[in-house]
Write a protein that holds these residues in place. Structure first.
Motif, mmCIF file in Angstrom:
data_model
loop_
_atom_site.group_PDB
_atom_site.id
_atom_site.type_symbol
_atom_site.label_atom_id
_atom_site.label_comp_id
_atom_site.label_asym_id
_atom_site.label_seq_id
_atom_site.Cartn_x
_atom_site.Cartn_y
_atom_site.Cartn_z
ATOM 1 N N UNK A 28 -2.480 3.940 1.122
ATOM 2 C CA UNK A 28 -2.745 3.768 2.635
ATOM 3 C C UNK A 28 -3.566 4.910 3.444
ATOM 4 N N UNK A 67 4.382 7.424 5.074
ATOM 5 C CA UNK A 67 3.915 6.209 5.762
ATOM 6 C C UNK A 67 3.440 5.393 4.503
ATOM 7 N N UNK A 68 3.870 3.925 4.353
ATOM 8 C CA UNK A 68 3.140 2.953 3.499
ATOM 9 C C UNK A 68 2.998 1.688 4.262
ATOM 10 N N UNK A 69 2.719 0.649 3.759
ATOM 11 C CA UNK A 69 2.403 -0.418 4.401
ATOM 12 C C UNK A 69 2.874 -1.827 3.209
ATOM 13 N N UNK A 70 3.943 -2.432 3.483
ATOM 14 C CA UNK A 70 4.218 -3.508 2.637
ATOM 15 C C UNK A 70 3.682 -4.924 2.984
ATOM 16 N N UNK A 81 -6.876 3.549 2.961
ATOM 17 C CA UNK A 81 -7.291 2.458 3.815
ATOM 18 C C UNK A 81 -7.355 2.616 5.137
ATOM 19 N N UNK A 82 -6.724 3.664 5.641
ATOM 20 C CA UNK A 82 -6.817 4.313 7.060
ATOM 21 C C UNK A 82 -7.911 4.824 7.521
ATOM 22 N N UNK A 102 0.807 -1.229 0.048
ATOM 23 C CA UNK A 102 -0.011 0.102 0.114
ATOM 24 C C UNK A 102 1.014 1.335 -0.105
#
Lengths: 571, 571
Positions: A47, B68-71, A50-51, A42
């Motif tokens: 993100x 911020x991201x999300x892997x 998504x959050x 993401x």
């Protein structure tokens, strides 16, 4: 946020792997990046969305009195063995061995873990009811992951589990969750329907699916636009026609129909509409004998309904050619109810037919002008065994059914005691007796919602975010920021003012060509846009355009904050 | 939150498995529940603390311009094979095979994934520098998981990775991260030290560890209380003594020391303090020959320093008995520098000694009154090869070193181009040339911080949360709520008023015995407590006690809000 300090990474073309609109747009807008099959990072912009979805879900779960916790993603096999699901879950479960060769899985769902928590923690009826939830990364090893985050292997889910002293309490919480889910999807700004659903693999009884309506949805839904009735087409009741059966007007005739086996072929040959024909299907009954099912020619058998009716343990099995020949003396294409000496079950629509066409139980022949009572015995068993179709009356009596397609984004179940009894999750009731808890479970596909929202809200230029989950509320696009001090100063002040007013602003300070910036802001779907150019400024004007608006409008610089705030209030 | 609507589950005794105070208290306070070895569910109260830590970390990372991201948690083996870490990471990496027998792991760290993102996304120097972070569940398959979430297998980590056009930019971001980490741990309310660290397994150069100071910490730290100097004891410089070497006052004498081999034995036998003795250690040099290292008798060899000095590829290897006999003609317990015909390297402290005791290179004999120049040649090589000890001057010249123990909760690294060159992460520089990016990485053990905060902040009654991460700011404990309408009404109004003022209140409405409620609120560590009882109310009073206060104090009911607000401001 200034784009120069953020990370915007848009693409002109979507990678060819993407089939679904949402998948294409998520890749093009740089919301996600593929790491492997069914695995996505993401990216910062994605993100943010998504959050926002997560937060709305969390707020509403909290409001409903559910309590957040966080269970491990990695779950020991022993727990799954207690319920027997270690062996039956199938290859969707990603199994893992640790360094000591002990078995675990990457949790695809958490009934076993929460039931283990409950049986250790809950001793007394005084602690019930309780509803735990978590928002967590889960994994299901889909055989063919596709459609981006719509059917990814790793995904974010809100799963909650409620525990109860009795069924009535479960039903009460179930109703609260139904209302909570409705509030969540309403706040997310999505068109959705709660549909009565079959309970599927998780087991138990009493369940609704929440579907976001979109043409690309995998599920067919029957719904009534004038009430809140909605059901999976497979489960929607096809109610009895209200008109009575007309009297016969034609004689029964046997007609040669060489080579005409399907309803379509017969209708074309005899020049009759399919509604005037009866389709006869032979299936195996529970005792192994053969049963005839009668449906109107334009209707489809609903195998779930038929299976339940015949009390079959598994799927409906159609009779073989040999069974058909033995029962009716012909092949499947010439079957009909007249003279048929096996049990006959008719769909409700068939019971009101007269002067109909059907097979003659003789290869190459059909009968026309057939009528019950006169030509064959009155029907004994008249039931609902077909799929509902568009135009059927709604089962709630409040209108006419329409069909649409939906993307399942939520599911609520009354589990009963399936897990609690397998895992011995008991409590002491008011009289001091040990009793098994009742359970409910309630899931929301948090990451899938992002894709579903796009399926429902996009145009040729890109995403159109529902305002509540847009990564930013407003985009500022300056024209010629590098050349014009006036533009630069105005934009910086505007940006500061809007931010100070609590508005989430994305300032495109890249000083790219206007077309590039417009296209990017539209692609990533920011709901509101303000363009600042020197020409307009000289007249004291800015340009505003909503993402769904066809044209821009001039707004006065000195009232821009009020204007934007009123636009945001409309959302 | 009312306790009756929350989920509080405290224990009188901690399960015997728990050794560490934080582990015991987290289990007793019901913050976590064990699911399996190194696997814990974060129960509602614990999750509140975890999220507060997360939020402080997130806010400060955002403030520092990180994005911020999300892997994904599940990472394909191929990426790890590119850097060679698939084979060298060892069994801490939890490896997984999917249904197609493809290899993955549950990410223990994400250098490979983010470098893959960067090489695809970053094309130009104009996109640099950039600093990505995520807050994510990770897994390390510890051989012996223990101490609860302090050394769990599944844990929550903030990991960030920065990319740069050059070293100077990396150093700049590194400094920003250093300041950001300092701000984070300050806001968390923890006593901490940033210590210069060796770079360990991740590789690269330039790194600091952030330690929460606590007696139970695994790492020994040397720090200067009057400056911000701190270092891992193994890396702390032992500076040269400022006083010069005194002139000789004793003659050299050979003395029989039968059976006395250790410094301790010799000191006791000869009645001299260890500071007056010299310890001689023979180690293998780089070319395989033997080298003598001289240390003051009360000092310890620092093998890291010695290894670097001798330019050894691996660990320091001590000479064998045979090598010692060949080089000195005696056994290890009688070694000394006098007459020794091999290279001699002396610690700085040895260089200022006179009239010292050492082995005589003859079994069963030592020398006393030994002096450089007079009895053996002046030292040629004087270096720092010992561990720093309490009382040493601080290397920054600003005071005296103390030793303490610390729990590592953060780590910042200048990675350089280790990963970017292995994975070919390049960008076009201003002159259009392809160059490899420089990288930094910055980790914080989010879930470990919760345990570390407890190690540092507890007493016999339970946890004492730093206010910024307390699950609730204030507890209200009513006495006899079920009996007294006055208590009940007062409490409900107070609860509503405090909540309306934005204060996070936990109202213990269980109507348990006062002792039970007091013990629970102290065990779970709520920083402020108000007791509401009928007796006090009749005089218009409530009782207030801070979690660290020795006694309660009466406060007037009509000024309770102002009182509480002023207390919270002090935090």
């Amino acid at each position: 946020m200034r784009v120069s300090q953020f990370f915007l990474s848009t693409l002109k073309e979507a990678p060819t792997e993407a089939e679904l609109v949402s998948h294409k747009l998520m890749l093009r807008a740089g919301l996600i990046k593929r790491l492997g099959s069914g695995l996505y990072s993401w990216m910062p912009l994605g993100l943010k969305v998504l959050r926002k979805v997560e937060n709305i879900v969390r707020e509403e779960m909290d409001r409903a009195g559910a309590i957040e916790l966080l269970m491990p993603a990695v779950i020991p096999a022993e727990l799954w063995q207690e319920t027997g699901r270690w062996d039956v879950f199938g290859p969707q479960m990603l199994k893992i061995r640790d360094r000591h060769e002990r078995e675990f899985c990457f949790g695809p769902t958490h009934e076993e873990v929460i039931t283990d928590v409950a049986r250790r923690e809950i001793k007394s009826y005084r602690q019930l009811p309780i509803n735990f939830y978590q928002i967590q990364t889960k994994f299901r090893d889909e055989i063919r992951p596709r459609f981006g985050v719509m059917r990814a292997r790793e995904f974010v889910m809100k799963d909650s589990y409620s525990f109860h002293a009795d069924r009535a309490s479960l039903e009460q919480t179930y109703e609260v969750m139904y209302q909570t889910y409705s509030r969540i999807f309403t706040r997310l700004g999505l068109k959705f329907r709660a549909v009565a659903a079959d309970t599927g693999a998780i087991g138990g009884s009493g369940s609704h699916e929440f579907h976001v309506l979109a043409d690309s949805g995998e599920d067919a839904i029957a719904f009534c636009p004038s009430s809140d009735y909605a059901a999976n087409v497979e489960l929607a009741e096809a109610v009895s026609p209200s008109a009575p059966r007309p009297a016969p007007t034609q004689p029964m005739q046997k007609i040669s129909t060489p080579g005409k086996h399907s309803i379509e072929q017969v209708c074309e040959y005899l020049k009759v509409p399919a509604e005037k024909t009866v389709k006869t299907l032979l299936v195996e009954g529970r005792d192994g004998g053969v049963v005839a099912l009668l449906l109107r020619g334009d209707h489809e058998l609903n195998e779930v309904k038929a299976g339940k009716l015949l009390q079959l343990p598994e799927a409906v099995r159609f009779a073989s050619d040999a069974q058909i020949l033995a029962a009716a003396g012909c092949r499947a294409g010439s079957l009909g109810p007249v003279g048929l000496n096996i049990p006959i079950i008719a769909d409700r629509s068939v019971a009101v037919m007269s002067d109909f066409v059907c097979g003659a139980n003789e290869d190459g022949y059909h009968l026309t002008g057939v009528n019950f009572v006169r030509d064959l015995p009155e029907l004994k068993e008249v039931v609902d065994i077909r799929n509902a179709v568009e135009g059927d009356p709604s089962p709630d009596g409040k209108g006419i059914l329409e069909l649409c397609r939906g993307i399942e984004v939520g599911h609520i179940f009354q589990l009963g005691n399936k897990y609690s009894s397998a895992m011995n999750a008991t409590f002491l009731d008011e009289s001091g007796k040990d009793r098994v808890m009742e359970m409910g479970c309630y899931g929301i596909g948090v990451s899938r919602i992002v894709a579903a929202a796009i399926e429902q809200n996009h145009d040729a230029r890109g995403i159109i975010w529902p305002p509540s989950i847009a990564p930013y509320e407003l985009a500022i696009v300056p024209i010629g920021m590098g050349r014009s001090e006036l533009v630069k100063d105005t934009v910086n002040k505007l940006y500061a003012d809007l931010k100070a007013a609590g508005i989430e602003v994305l300032l495109d300070d890249r000083d790219e060509r206007p077309g590039v910036m417009f296209a990017d802001m539209e692609l990533v779907g920011i709901p509101h846009r303000i363009v600042v150019g020197e020409r307009g400024l000289k007249e004291g004007n800015l340009e505003y355009q909503g993402r769904r608006d066809e044209k821009a409008q001039a707004i006065a610089l000195n009232s821009v904050l009020e204007f934007v705030q009123s636009k945001l209030c409309e959302d």
